[in-house]
Design an enzyme around this catalytic site. Sequence first.
Site, PDB file in Angstrom:
ATOM      1  N   HIS A 143      62.328   4.437   8.754  1.00  0.00           N
ATOM      2  CA  HIS A 143      62.554   3.430   7.708  1.00  0.00           C
ATOM      3  C   HIS A 143      64.026   3.355   7.305  1.00  0.00           C
ATOM      4  CE1 HIS A 143      62.472   6.173   4.114  1.00  0.00           C
ATOM      5  NE2 HIS A 143      61.609   6.869   4.818  1.00  0.00           N
ATOM      6  N   ASP A 166      66.650  10.625   3.957  1.00  0.00           N
ATOM      7  CA  ASP A 166      65.310  10.032   4.021  1.00  0.00           C
ATOM      8  C   ASP A 166      65.500   8.518   3.999  1.00  0.00           C
ATOM      9  OD1 ASP A 166      62.694   9.287   3.745  1.00  0.00           O
ATOM     10  OD2 ASP A 166      62.389  10.199   1.791  1.00  0.00           O
ATOM     11  N   GLU A 226      59.606   1.151   2.936  1.00  0.00           N
ATOM     12  CA  GLU A 226      58.707   2.293   3.108  1.00  0.00           C
ATOM     13  C   GLU A 226      58.477   3.012   1.791  1.00  0.00           C
ATOM     14  OE1 GLU A 226      57.657   6.563   4.104  1.00  0.00           O
ATOM     15  OE2 GLU A 226      59.281   5.760   2.925  1.00  0.00           O
ATOM     16  N   GLU A 227      59.556   3.146   1.027  1.00  0.00           N
ATOM     17  CA  GLU A 227      59.518   3.964  -0.190  1.00  0.00           C
ATOM     18  C   GLU A 227      58.634   3.376  -1.285  1.00  0.00           C
ATOM     19  OE1 GLU A 227      60.517   6.868  -0.362  1.00  0.00           O
ATOM     20  OE2 GLU A 227      62.142   7.165   1.067  1.00  0.00           O
ATOM     21  N   ASP A 287      60.754  10.857  10.589  1.00  0.00           N
ATOM     22  CA  ASP A 287      61.040  10.854   9.152  1.00  0.00           C
ATOM     23  C   ASP A 287      61.500  12.245   8.715  1.00  0.00           C
ATOM     24  OD1 ASP A 287      61.127  10.047   6.410  1.00  0.00           O
ATOM     25  OD2 ASP A 287      59.459   8.680   6.727  1.00  0.00           O
ATOM     26  N   HIS A 299      64.736  12.649  -1.983  1.00  0.00           N
ATOM     27  CA  HIS A 299      64.528  11.773  -3.142  1.00  0.00           C
ATOM     28  C   HIS A 299      65.446  12.139  -4.306  1.00  0.00           C
ATOM     29  CE1 HIS A 299      60.579   9.602  -1.990  1.00  0.00           C
ATOM     30  NE2 HIS A 299      61.302   9.905  -0.925  1.00  0.00           N
TER      31      HIS A 299
END
Length: 346
Positions: A63, A176, A206-207, A229, A317
């Site tokens: 992603h 990420d 994606e998130e 990922d 994140h």
Amino acid sequence: MLNENLENLSNACGVTGREEEVRNLLIKLMKPYTDEVLIDTLENVIAIKRGKKSKPKIMLAAHMDEVGLMVKTITKEGFLQFSKMGGIDDRILLAQKVVVHTNKSSLQGIIGSKPPHIQKEQERKKVVTHDELFIDIGAENREDANKMGVRIGDPVSFDVKYTKLGKDLVTGKAFDDRVGCAIMIETLKQLTNTDCTICAVGTVQEEVGLRGATTATFGVDPDVGIALDVTVAGDVPGVKEFDTNVKMGKGPVLTVADSGLITHPKVLRLLLDAAEENKIDYQLETGLPGTTDAARISLTRQGVPSGTVSTATRYIHSPVGMLSLKDAENSVKLAVASIKKIQKQF
Ligand SMILES: [Zn+2]
């Protein structure tokens, strides 16, 4: 090569739903190794590398989007209040440097709050939630902020630059899943003369719920899906082995099951065999609450056997992550070896 691509991809901005800068870069980097590059309606990138046969068709997915913020309101004093795009812990937001991406230009800002000196005892013990925070871009008032180009809905990314630490560790933002993008490029580069056809997809959104993968997979209609990922590295103080056994520097991570996917047994076998035959160290993981694009790929149309190759990353994140380039290189090796074997097993 992988290091350089990861650096450029990490420094590029692509807050979920606004992936254009990353998309343009990814297209440029995948083009030399593919036969055709398409952009679908939701603006996923699909790079096709045709093999000698059209089947099996393999979809790789990484992603392009990253977690970030979005301008929600501009106060009359010129401060920007914001909403979160993707899962971000409120506790890490305070005092971060950020970039507000307006139509005109990119503006630097910092995330401020009520100063601790004038907080009441009770307030100081509490987490300052994102709705109590604001971005200060140095605007005099709302009109000034508007003049600087700020509008409601503008994406905001963290202002962090890629840095190398020690021998093979790197830190930066949006690993990420920019590391997945970098691994995908390198995999395409190393695969020549394959029998199977590969569709390397840079997915959007994606998130916020694997949205890009949903439509991209329907369009690609693959026979096998592999998401590239990241996953949580648990090798830091305070994490018990039961929480996660995955460690940075110990090889690519194969997910057996997560909250959205039980890896198809044939795909898991393929990945394990490829790792063992090529003496690539790997780690197995199960029971983590998150998931990847593979979850959505696997449930498309009549179902697609799918799995995940992840890179163990610390502090995902958050504004800055850390990973081992050696792990990323081994993820490439594993992806390449698996695709070479795929013809025999599917
Ligand atoms: Zn991810």
